[in-house]
Scaffold this active site. Structure first.
Site, PDB file in Angstrom:
ATOM      1  N   CYS A  82      54.885 -23.539   2.406  1.00 37.89           N
ATOM      2  CA  CYS A  82      53.447 -23.648   2.676  1.00 37.89           C
ATOM      3  C   CYS A  82      52.702 -22.562   1.902  1.00 37.89           C
ATOM      4  O   CYS A  82      53.005 -21.368   2.038  1.00 37.89           O
ATOM      5  CB  CYS A  82      53.174 -23.505   4.172  1.00 37.89           C
ATOM      6  N   CYS A  90      47.393 -17.970   6.966  1.00 34.84           N
ATOM      7  CA  CYS A  90      47.622 -18.488   8.312  1.00 34.84           C
ATOM      8  C   CYS A  90      48.662 -17.647   9.041  1.00 34.84           C
ATOM      9  O   CYS A  90      49.692 -17.281   8.475  1.00 34.84           O
ATOM     10  CB  CYS A  90      48.077 -19.943   8.210  1.00 34.84           C
ATOM     11  N   CYS A  93      53.039 -19.095  11.180  1.00 29.51           N
ATOM     12  CA  CYS A  93      54.456 -18.989  10.836  1.00 29.51           C
ATOM     13  C   CYS A  93      54.825 -17.551  10.494  1.00 29.51           C
ATOM     14  O   CYS A  93      54.012 -16.801   9.977  1.00 29.51           O
ATOM     15  CB  CYS A  93      54.798 -19.899   9.661  1.00 29.51           C
ATOM     16  N   CYS A 175      49.459 -28.861   7.005  1.00 28.86           N
ATOM     17  CA  CYS A 175      50.450 -28.000   7.637  1.00 28.86           C
ATOM     18  C   CYS A 175      51.789 -28.705   7.569  1.00 28.86           C
ATOM     19  O   CYS A 175      51.943 -29.804   8.128  1.00 28.86           O
ATOM     20  CB  CYS A 175      50.081 -27.723   9.096  1.00 28.86           C
ATOM     21  N   GLN A 231      56.247 -30.496  25.455  1.00 36.14           N
ATOM     22  CA  GLN A 231      56.860 -29.691  24.405  1.00 36.14           C
ATOM     23  C   GLN A 231      56.506 -30.247  23.032  1.00 36.14           C
ATOM     24  O   GLN A 231      56.509 -31.468  22.822  1.00 36.14           O
ATOM     25  CB  GLN A 231      58.375 -29.667  24.580  1.00 36.14           C
ATOM     26  N   TYR A 260      56.702 -24.566  38.110  1.00 40.03           N
ATOM     27  CA  TYR A 260      56.002 -24.699  36.829  1.00 40.03           C
ATOM     28  C   TYR A 260      56.486 -25.987  36.159  1.00 40.03           C
ATOM     29  O   TYR A 260      56.829 -26.014  34.984  1.00 40.03           O
ATOM     30  CB  TYR A 260      56.243 -23.492  35.925  1.00 40.03           C
ATOM     31  N   GLU A 284      53.131 -27.448  40.253  1.00 38.65           N
ATOM     32  CA  GLU A 284      52.418 -27.399  38.983  1.00 38.65           C
ATOM     33  C   GLU A 284      50.938 -27.161  39.261  1.00 38.65           C
ATOM     34  O   GLU A 284      50.367 -27.744  40.184  1.00 38.65           O
ATOM     35  CB  GLU A 284      52.610 -28.703  38.214  1.00 38.65           C
ATOM     36  N   ASP A 327      60.327 -22.795  34.905  1.00 36.00           N
ATOM     37  CA  ASP A 327      59.894 -22.829  33.499  1.00 36.00           C
ATOM     38  C   ASP A 327      58.520 -22.156  33.418  1.00 36.00           C
ATOM     39  O   ASP A 327      57.508 -22.814  33.181  1.00 36.00           O
ATOM     40  CB  ASP A 327      59.838 -24.267  32.996  1.00 36.00           C
ATOM     41  N   CYS A 354      60.599 -18.879  27.145  1.00 38.67           N
ATOM     42  CA  CYS A 354      60.216 -19.012  25.730  1.00 38.67           C
ATOM     43  C   CYS A 354      59.942 -17.655  25.094  1.00 38.67           C
ATOM     44  O   CYS A 354      59.459 -17.604  23.962  1.00 38.67           O
ATOM     45  CB  CYS A 354      58.995 -19.921  25.587  1.00 38.67           C
TER      46      CYS A 354
END
Length: 398
Positions: A82, A90, A93, A175, A231, A260, A284, A327, A354
């Site tokens: 990219c 940007c 990434c 992108c 996701q 969650y 949730e 989660d 995450c």
């Protein structure tokens, strides 16, 4: 202390660090110095010799920089796919300049370091050596995996992506993380200045703004309203569902909680294990996710959705769980939630994270409250970025 902002430095890059950068040390002569200031440098790889310009100096013991010239390159370096991903561009990434294999090695190193440092209290109880975990590749390759994108809009109405650690909007033409160049048409449009634009790439390859979507995972079809979380990597939902299916082991007629829980993706797996005589409670906070999940799982009467913040609902949920799936957001569970959750006595907890630092802190807390790590896996669910997805199995000791 002299402000180093815009100063040009030349040094040899050290190890990768959490956050998408590597670490070096530079003295006042602007060169390598093991006693000098820490420099967090982006667009570099461990072992490289670079020239880097300081982009941020908070006045403390460290500063941030971008590598603008590579004097001695790593064998893992490649040309970024990219053109908008370089210094000053940007900020989405972090590792486009590394091979996909090297990216996974970098993420593995970060995950192991964070676990060794933050989850150390859990290590003596763990049946899994933290230094053996590997970040695993997901199907689909390093590009074209991102099915959802949030664009920022500048003062002229031009959409783009934000620069690293900045509110500045970088104008881009496409992108490569988005499938099939689908984002290009959206980027040609103009929107309300200062707004944000949610873009979803549908199964037909078209990118649509502010729309819902249809998703397929865990053997089901999910109709998602605009803004409902799902996701972004198409392989991750089924991957997580498979791990939960392997580790949760809800007894027939048993009780499982999905905290969650979103639209109940993982709850659908738990419901299959608990059976029609079991109970699965999904907590949730997002109303759209609760509505979409209740519709998707309407054929499973053992599943009940509870709208609310999980950390507040734990004390009110009934009955006590045999198994819990968590989660949480990137910040993790934290002490109050772990204390409340473990106080309800589940035999197993399948914990999805995450952020490796939050994972390390939460594993240490679980150990403090009598749980050991019995399983640990990690996935490269966000290629080209420093992000990853991890899953840990916690078992009650005794």
């Amino acid at each position: 202390m002299t402000d180093w902002t815009d100063r040009m430095l030349e040094f040899t890059v050290g190890p990768v660090a959490h956050g998408g950068h590597c670490v070096g040390r530079v003295g006042d002569d602007r060169a390598d110095d093991p006693t000098g200031r820490v420099v967090f440098v982006r667009h570099a790889l461990p072992g490289e010799r670079v020239r880097a310009v300081v982009t941020e100096d908070a006045g403390g013991s460290y500063c941030r920089a971008d590598a603008v010239a590579v004097l001695e390159a790593s064998p893992d370096r490649v040309e970024p796919p990219c053109s908008w991903a370089g210094p000053g561009g940007c900020g989405g990434c972090d590792f486009q300049h590394a091979t996909p294999e090297a990216q996974r090695r970098l993420k593995t190193a970060v995950l192991r370091e964070q676990l060794a440092r933050l989850a150390a209290p859990a290590a003596p109880l763990s049946t899994v050596p933290f230094d053996a975990v590997e970040v695993e590749e997901l199907p689909g390759g390093p590009l074209g995996w991102r099915t959802r994108v949030r664009l920022a809009v500048d003062d002229a109405g031009v959409p783009g992506l934000r620069a690293h650690r900045s509110h500045d909007v970088c104008e881009i033409g496409d992108c490569p993380l988005v499938p099939g160049g689908a984002l290009a048409e959206v980027l040609e449009r103009r929107f309300r200045p200062g707004s944000e634009v949610d873009v979803t790439v549908h199964d037909d390859g078209a990118a649509r703004v502010g729309s819902g979507a249809t998703a397929h995972a865990a053997g089901r079809t999910w109709e998602l309203s605009a803004g409902t979380f799902w996701q972004v990597h198409p392989a991750l939902p089924d991957t997580l569902a498979a791990v939960v299916g392997e580790w949760a082991d809800v007894p027939a007629g048993g009780v499982a909680w999905d905290l969650y829980g979103g639209v109940g993706l993982l709850a659908s797996v738990l419901a299959g294990q608990a059976g029609p005589d079991g109970t699965v409670l999904v907590v949730e906070s997002a109303p759209s996710a609760v509505a979409d999940g209740a519709a998707a799982l309407a054929d499973l009467p053992q599943v009940e959705f509870v709208q609310g913040r999980a950390e507040r609902e734990i004390a009110r949920l009934r009955p006590d769980p045999d198994v819990v799936v968590t989660d949480p957001p990137r910040t993790g569970l934290g002490r109050a939630a772990v204390r409340a959750l473990t106080g309800r006595g589940p035999q197993r907890v399948v914990h999805v994270a995450c952020d490796p630092a939050a994972l390390g802190r939460d594993l240490a807390l679980f150990a403090e409250y009598g749980y050991r790590v019995a399983g640990l896996r990690a996935f490269d669910a966000f290629p080209m970025t420093h992000h990853l997805e991890a899953v840990a199995l916690l078992e009650r000791v005794g």
